[in-house]
Design an enzyme around this catalytic site. Structure first.
Site, PDB file in Angstrom:
ATOM      1  N   LEU A  52      11.171  10.049  20.306  1.00  0.00           N
ATOM      2  CA  LEU A  52      10.668   8.720  20.992  1.00  0.00           C
ATOM      3  C   LEU A  52      11.173   7.647  19.735  1.00  0.00           C
ATOM      4  O   LEU A  52      11.206   7.593  18.803  1.00  0.00           O
ATOM      5  CB  LEU A  52       8.728   9.110  20.748  1.00  0.00           C
ATOM      6  N   HIS A  54       6.732  21.153  13.146  1.00  0.00           N
ATOM      7  CA  HIS A  54       8.570  21.735  13.724  1.00  0.00           C
ATOM      8  C   HIS A  54       8.468  22.839  12.362  1.00  0.00           C
ATOM      9  O   HIS A  54       7.913  23.506  11.150  1.00  0.00           O
ATOM     10  CB  HIS A  54       9.476  20.909  12.064  1.00  0.00           C
TER      11      HIS A  54
HETATM   12  C1  GRF Z   1       8.561  25.569  18.210  1.00  0.00           C
HETATM   13  O1  GRF Z   1       9.246  26.262  17.024  1.00  0.00           O
HETATM   14  C2  GRF Z   1       8.023  24.283  17.493  1.00  0.00           C
HETATM   15  O2  GRF Z   1       7.885  24.027  15.860  1.00  0.00           O
HETATM   16  C3  GRF Z   1       9.486  23.696  17.494  1.00  0.00           C
HETATM   17  O3  GRF Z   1       9.859  23.548  18.604  1.00  0.00           O
HETATM   18  C4  GRF Z   1       9.120  25.087  18.940  1.00  0.00           C
HETATM   19  C5  GRF Z   1       8.451  25.022  20.189  1.00  0.00           C
HETATM   20  O4  GRF Z   1       7.669  26.260  21.000  1.00  0.00           O
HETATM   21  N1  GRF Z   1       9.573  21.722  17.610  1.00  0.00           N
HETATM   22  P1  GRF Z   1       6.788  26.136  22.347  1.00  0.00           P
HETATM   23  O5  GRF Z   1       7.594  25.492  23.044  1.00  0.00           O
HETATM   24  O6  GRF Z   1       5.396  25.811  21.404  1.00  0.00           O
HETATM   25  O7  GRF Z   1       6.572  27.874  22.737  1.00  0.00           O
END
Ligand code: GRF
Length: 208
Positions: free
Chosen positions: A94, A110
């Site tokens: 974004l 993250h």
């Molecule tokens: C997670 O590892 C999150 O940290 C990252 O993307 C993944 C998403 O997983 N940004 P979910 O869609 O919450 O299962």
């Protein structure tokens, strides 16, 4: 009541962790009131539907500019009077309009210890693959406030996860989610809902 809006693109297990913590009473003063997915086939949309949460898909490619995309996201969240935005596996980047509108009111999770293994292109299994290739002994997850550049905002919480000799990107991804992500995301939301996060430059102080 803290009104949460979630940005998702995939499985939505982090969104589920938030919903579970609302149900258990840990986040008793919170409610997820709107979900936006960047992909029509995201399983996270099914989760929203199951909970009766208003949800839509907004794809970047359907907008002429990043500003227009940001504006559409802001409009939907404003309509649902969102106080806090959680980016939980949102794969579209974004812009300034969004990050300025939600300054210190939007958080991202993250799957690494920022500033390692993060930034543009570090999504899905990649942070875990790169951590294993580099040979680090410890990785983890980070929750931070959102800024226009990916994964750069002030860090709120981090949780380490130790790497095993026989880890694969898949086993490591699973452990980082279970041991770190699904814990520090609800913890951050709780601290935010209690007004305990104070941003001082790059540092986030947690009030006692
Ligand atoms: C997670 O590892 C999150 O940290 C990252 O993307 C993944 C998403 O997983 N940004 P979910 O869609 O919450 O299962």
């Amino acid at each position: 009541m803290l009104r949460i809006g979630a940005l998702v693109s995939g499985g939505g297990t982090n969104l589920q962790a938030v919903l579970d913590n609302i149900e258990s009473g840990y986040l008793s003063n919170c409610s997820v009131v709107a979900v936006i997915s960047s992909r029509p086939d995201a399983y996270a949309l099914k989760r929203a539907e199951r909970y009766g949460i208003p949800a839509i898909c907004l794809r970047r490619k359907d907008f002429d500019s990043l500003d227009d995309y940001d504006a559409a996201i802001i409009e939907y969240f404003e309509k649902h009077r969102v106080d806090l935005v959680i980016m939980a596996g949102f794969l579209s980047i974004l812009g300034k309009k969004f990050s300025e509108h939600y300054r210190n009111r939007a958080i991202n999770i993250h799957p690494s210890l920022i500033p390692s293994f993060c930034g543009k292109g570090f999504y899905g299994l990649i942070p875990h693959k790169k951590a294993l290739e580099y040979g680090v002994k410890v990785t983890g997850a980070t929750v931070h406030f959102v800024e226009a550049e990916a994964d750069t905002g002030p860090i709120i919480l981090q949780k380490p996860v130790y790497i095993n000799d026989d880890d694969t990107p898949e086993t490591l991804q699973k452990r980082v989610m279970e041991e770190a992500e699904w814990k520090i995301l609800p913890e951050t939301i709780k601290l935010f809902s209690e007004g305990r996060l104070v941003v001082e430059g790059r540092k986030v102080r947690i009030k006692r």
